[in-house]
Design a protein around this motif. Sequence first.
Motif, PDB file in Angstrom:
ATOM      1  N   LEU A   1       0.833  -1.202   0.000  1.00 26.00           N
ATOM      2  CA  LEU A   1       0.000   0.000   0.000  1.00 26.00           C
ATOM      3  C   LEU A   1       0.870   1.256   0.000  1.00 26.00           C
ATOM      4  CD1 LEU A   1      -2.746  -1.099   2.570  1.00 26.00           C
ATOM      5  CD2 LEU A   1      -2.950  -0.977   0.087  1.00 26.00           C
ATOM      6  N   VAL A   2       2.109   1.121  -0.467  1.00 29.10           N
ATOM      7  CA  VAL A   2       3.017   2.263  -0.539  1.00 29.10           C
ATOM      8  C   VAL A   2       2.522   3.220  -1.617  1.00 29.10           C
ATOM      9  CG1 VAL A   2       5.388   2.986  -0.966  1.00 29.10           C
ATOM     10  CG2 VAL A   2       4.919   0.846   0.245  1.00 29.10           C
ATOM     11  N   ALA A   3       2.636   4.512  -1.370  1.00 29.72           N
ATOM     12  CA  ALA A   3       2.168   5.515  -2.327  1.00 29.72           C
ATOM     13  C   ALA A   3       2.942   5.423  -3.631  1.00 29.72           C
ATOM     14  CB  ALA A   3       2.317   6.916  -1.729  1.00 29.72           C
ATOM     15  N   ILE A   4       2.256   5.676  -4.726  1.00 34.33           N
ATOM     16  CA  ILE A   4       2.870   5.657  -6.049  1.00 34.33           C
ATOM     17  C   ILE A   4       3.630   6.964  -6.253  1.00 34.33           C
ATOM     18  CG2 ILE A   4       2.413   5.496  -8.527  1.00 34.33           C
ATOM     19  CD1 ILE A   4      -0.199   4.087  -7.828  1.00 34.33           C
ATOM     20  N   GLN A   5       4.874   6.858  -6.683  1.00 39.83           N
ATOM     21  CA  GLN A   5       5.668   8.046  -6.960  1.00 39.83           C
ATOM     22  C   GLN A   5       5.248   8.620  -8.312  1.00 39.83           C
ATOM     23  OE1 GLN A   5       7.674   9.264  -4.629  1.00 39.83           O
ATOM     24  NE2 GLN A   5       7.063   7.508  -3.364  1.00 39.83           N
ATOM     25  N   ASN A   6       4.953   9.921  -8.344  1.00 39.63           N
ATOM     26  CA  ASN A   6       4.408  10.535  -9.562  1.00 39.63           C
ATOM     27  C   ASN A   6       5.386  11.469 -10.263  1.00 39.63           C
ATOM     28  OD1 ASN A   6       4.460  12.726  -7.829  1.00 39.63           O
ATOM     29  ND2 ASN A   6       2.259  12.720  -7.443  1.00 39.63           N
ATOM     30  N   GLY A   7       6.665  11.343  -9.961  1.00 41.84           N
ATOM     31  CA  GLY A   7       7.621  12.281 -10.540  1.00 41.84           C
ATOM     32  C   GLY A   7       7.803  12.136 -12.030  1.00 41.84           C
ATOM     33  N   HIS A   8       7.651  10.933 -12.580  1.00 43.36           N
ATOM     34  CA  HIS A   8       7.918  10.711 -13.999  1.00 43.36           C
ATOM     35  C   HIS A   8       6.649  10.498 -14.810  1.00 43.36           C
ATOM     36  CE1 HIS A   8       7.696   6.809 -12.015  1.00 43.36           C
ATOM     37  NE2 HIS A   8       7.366   6.272 -13.180  1.00 43.36           N
ATOM     38  N   TYR A   9       5.499  10.850 -14.263  1.00 42.31           N
ATOM     39  CA  TYR A   9       4.241  10.693 -14.987  1.00 42.31           C
ATOM     40  C   TYR A   9       3.735  12.057 -15.456  1.00 42.31           C
ATOM     41  CZ  TYR A   9       3.972   5.861 -13.392  1.00 42.31           C
ATOM     42  OH  TYR A   9       4.226   4.544 -13.176  1.00 42.31           O
TER      43      TYR A   9
ATOM     44  N   LEU B   1      -1.684  12.624 -12.977  1.00 38.63           N
ATOM     45  CA  LEU B   1      -1.480  12.966 -11.571  1.00 38.63           C
ATOM     46  C   LEU B   1      -2.757  12.912 -10.740  1.00 38.63           C
ATOM     47  CD1 LEU B   1       1.166  15.845 -11.766  1.00 38.63           C
ATOM     48  CD2 LEU B   1       1.489  13.389 -11.426  1.00 38.63           C
ATOM     49  N   PRO B   2      -3.911  13.416 -11.229  1.00 36.84           N
ATOM     50  CA  PRO B   2      -5.131  13.286 -10.403  1.00 36.84           C
ATOM     51  C   PRO B   2      -5.467  11.842 -10.080  1.00 36.84           C
ATOM     52  CG  PRO B   2      -5.469  14.879 -12.171  1.00 36.84           C
ATOM     53  CD  PRO B   2      -4.166  14.209 -12.446  1.00 36.84           C
ATOM     54  N   THR B   3      -5.318  10.941 -11.053  1.00 42.77           N
ATOM     55  CA  THR B   3      -5.600   9.528 -10.799  1.00 42.77           C
ATOM     56  C   THR B   3      -4.630   8.956  -9.773  1.00 42.77           C
ATOM     57  OG1 THR B   3      -6.432   9.254 -13.058  1.00 42.77           O
ATOM     58  CG2 THR B   3      -5.789   7.261 -11.883  1.00 42.77           C
ATOM     59  N   ILE B   4      -3.346   9.303  -9.900  1.00 38.75           N
ATOM     60  CA  ILE B   4      -2.349   8.803  -8.956  1.00 38.75           C
ATOM     61  C   ILE B   4      -2.616   9.329  -7.552  1.00 38.75           C
ATOM     62  CG2 ILE B   4       0.106   8.867  -8.374  1.00 38.75           C
ATOM     63  CD1 ILE B   4       0.709   8.883 -11.363  1.00 38.75           C
ATOM     64  N   HIS B   5      -2.979  10.595  -7.454  1.00 36.79           N
ATOM     65  CA  HIS B   5      -3.270  11.167  -6.134  1.00 36.79           C
ATOM     66  C   HIS B   5      -4.455  10.465  -5.493  1.00 36.79           C
ATOM     67  CE1 HIS B   5      -1.178  15.170  -7.393  1.00 36.79           C
ATOM     68  NE2 HIS B   5      -0.317  14.249  -6.982  1.00 36.79           N
TER      69      HIS B   5
ATOM     70  N   PHE C   1      -5.017   4.048  -1.100  1.00 40.33           N
ATOM     71  CA  PHE C   1      -4.061   3.196  -0.400  1.00 40.33           C
ATOM     72  C   PHE C   1      -3.932   3.614   1.068  1.00 40.33           C
ATOM     73  CE2 PHE C   1      -1.590   2.350  -4.572  1.00 40.33           C
ATOM     74  CZ  PHE C   1      -2.524   1.401  -4.918  1.00 40.33           C
ATOM     75  N   GLU C   2      -3.925   4.909   1.277  1.00 32.00           N
ATOM     76  CA  GLU C   2      -3.787   5.406   2.656  1.00 32.00           C
ATOM     77  C   GLU C   2      -4.991   5.012   3.509  1.00 32.00           C
ATOM     78  OE1 GLU C   2      -3.120   9.684   4.967  1.00 32.00           O
ATOM     79  OE2 GLU C   2      -3.072   9.567   2.773  1.00 32.00           O
ATOM     80  N   ARG C   3      -6.188   5.143   2.936  1.00 31.70           N
ATOM     81  CA  ARG C   3      -7.399   4.782   3.685  1.00 31.70           C
ATOM     82  C   ARG C   3      -7.442   3.277   3.959  1.00 31.70           C
ATOM     83  NH1 ARG C   3      -9.745   8.509  -0.006  1.00 31.70           N
ATOM     84  NH2 ARG C   3     -10.560   6.790  -1.274  1.00 31.70           N
ATOM     85  N   ILE C   4      -7.038   2.478   2.967  1.00 29.59           N
ATOM     86  CA  ILE C   4      -7.025   1.031   3.168  1.00 29.59           C
ATOM     87  C   ILE C   4      -6.005   0.647   4.234  1.00 29.59           C
ATOM     88  CG2 ILE C   4      -6.489  -1.179   2.060  1.00 29.59           C
ATOM     89  CD1 ILE C   4      -7.585  -0.056  -0.525  1.00 29.59           C
ATOM     90  N   SER C   5      -4.830   1.306   4.205  1.00 25.50           N
ATOM     91  CA  SER C   5      -3.794   1.016   5.187  1.00 25.50           C
ATOM     92  C   SER C   5      -4.271   1.318   6.603  1.00 25.50           C
ATOM     93  CB  SER C   5      -2.541   1.830   4.858  1.00 25.50           C
ATOM     94  OG  SER C   5      -1.529   1.599   5.812  1.00 25.50           O
ATOM     95  N   VAL C   6      -4.955   2.460   6.764  1.00 25.60           N
ATOM     96  CA  VAL C   6      -5.479   2.824   8.088  1.00 25.60           C
ATOM     97  C   VAL C   6      -6.521   1.817   8.545  1.00 25.60           C
ATOM     98  CG1 VAL C   6      -6.793   4.563   9.340  1.00 25.60           C
ATOM     99  CG2 VAL C   6      -4.961   5.277   7.791  1.00 25.60           C
ATOM    100  N   ALA C   7      -7.410   1.415   7.620  1.00 24.80           N
ATOM    101  CA  ALA C   7      -8.450   0.452   7.970  1.00 24.80           C
ATOM    102  C   ALA C   7      -7.853  -0.895   8.351  1.00 24.80           C
ATOM    103  CB  ALA C   7      -9.428   0.288   6.796  1.00 24.80           C
TER     104      ALA C   7
END
Length: 444
Positions: free
Chosen positions: A188-196, A201-205, A211-217
């Motif tokens: 559930l690690v965040a996707i790095q968006n530097g090369h996209y 970017l909106p989809t990646i964000h 991922f963050e919400r699933i990780s917390v749950a």
Amino acid sequence: METTFSLRKRLIRYTSIFSVLLGCVLVFSAYKISLEEINEILDAQMVYLAERVELNPRPIQSDFDVHKRYHEEDLFIDVWAYADQNPSKMTPHHVIIEPKQKAGFYSQDTVHGTWITYILPTPNYQIQISQQEKVREHLALELAGSMFLPYLLIIPFALLGLVYIIRRSMKPLEDFKSELAKRDSNSLVAIQNGHYPAELLPTIHEMNHLFERISVAQQEQRQFVADAAHELRTPLTALNLQTEILMSQFPEEGNLQNLSKGLARMQHLVTQLLALAKQDASLSHEVQVTQFKLNDVALSCVEQLMNLAMEKDIDLGFVRNEPVILKSVEHSIHSIIFNLIDNAIKYTPVAGMINVSVFADIHDFAYVLIEDSGSGIDPEMYDKVLKRFYRVHHHLEVGSGLGLSIVDKAIQHLGGDLTLSRSEELGGLSVLVKIPIQPNVKAD
């Protein structure tokens, strides 16, 4: 049912159609422009010729051949005197226009097509310069075709260039898909968006937020399971001790025997829940890889479970114990072997047999084979028994349906394989664990 489509193919198809339509518009525009320019040039030529004839007018009648194809340089000159001829009584092969008082261009439809005629009236003669309209149209079409030919030759290369550009432009989508496909199922690690590109970017964000919400749950779920299991251990232990005291005082009481079995099952479930919470926590955190002897871990598990085996008069021991040095996560290996032997003891009948084998191969893999003389599992049930809380033998009071699930997830995390089959020697279940000798822990 909704059908999917390829954005790349759609762009290529629409671009190709647009290019063809653009070519059609180019031909039509070139034809119109060429026809307009030709009309201006040939009209000026007709005026010039009529003015030259006016310098020395004399009766002239042109000869028109219906079977001949005329070109832009072919002009028909007719000069007739008003006093000597009546155009309506003449029988020429092309149009003869009645007397006009004003010089200018006139159009006339005949059986031989439409004619464009320039009339220049003089005091005694009418000078008529004629030309077929289709001659000009053919010339304009030829000029438009000559202009379209380079476009027709270039368009295939242009389309290939567009296809290449579209493929290159869509490559970030392919890279994004590949990155998601390579991710571990538990990651559930965040996707790095530097090369996209900015469009992704909106989809990646949004995916990172998901991922963050699933990780917390998941963390809350793991914490709840761990807390609940931990809090239940103390009262269950106290209840078990009280039950043992009552059983010693009233050994013939059957209800106390049932209560003891129920408490044992609850204690086992709590232990499994704690192991499950610990395993889930290890999947989301970096684990410590150490070097150890696999034989020592297997021997430790056998010693810890020997008492349970002796209670059922089960022959538990090694039939193959080759020295294997393993570099992996020791507590996970211990959990795997412990749960498998514990599971074998539960489903092996009294006076049965359990064989444990430890060995390695030349392909850098270590193996642990555990076989029992129980009733085994039907092959069609192999996938189901690996799911959490699924139990094949519901009549057994001890068991939670978590043992094989914990083992399977731990083996996957270590990069190994779990194979279930029927033991050829003992007739029960055969469980083969395959673990890489070198570290192969799946990273998030």
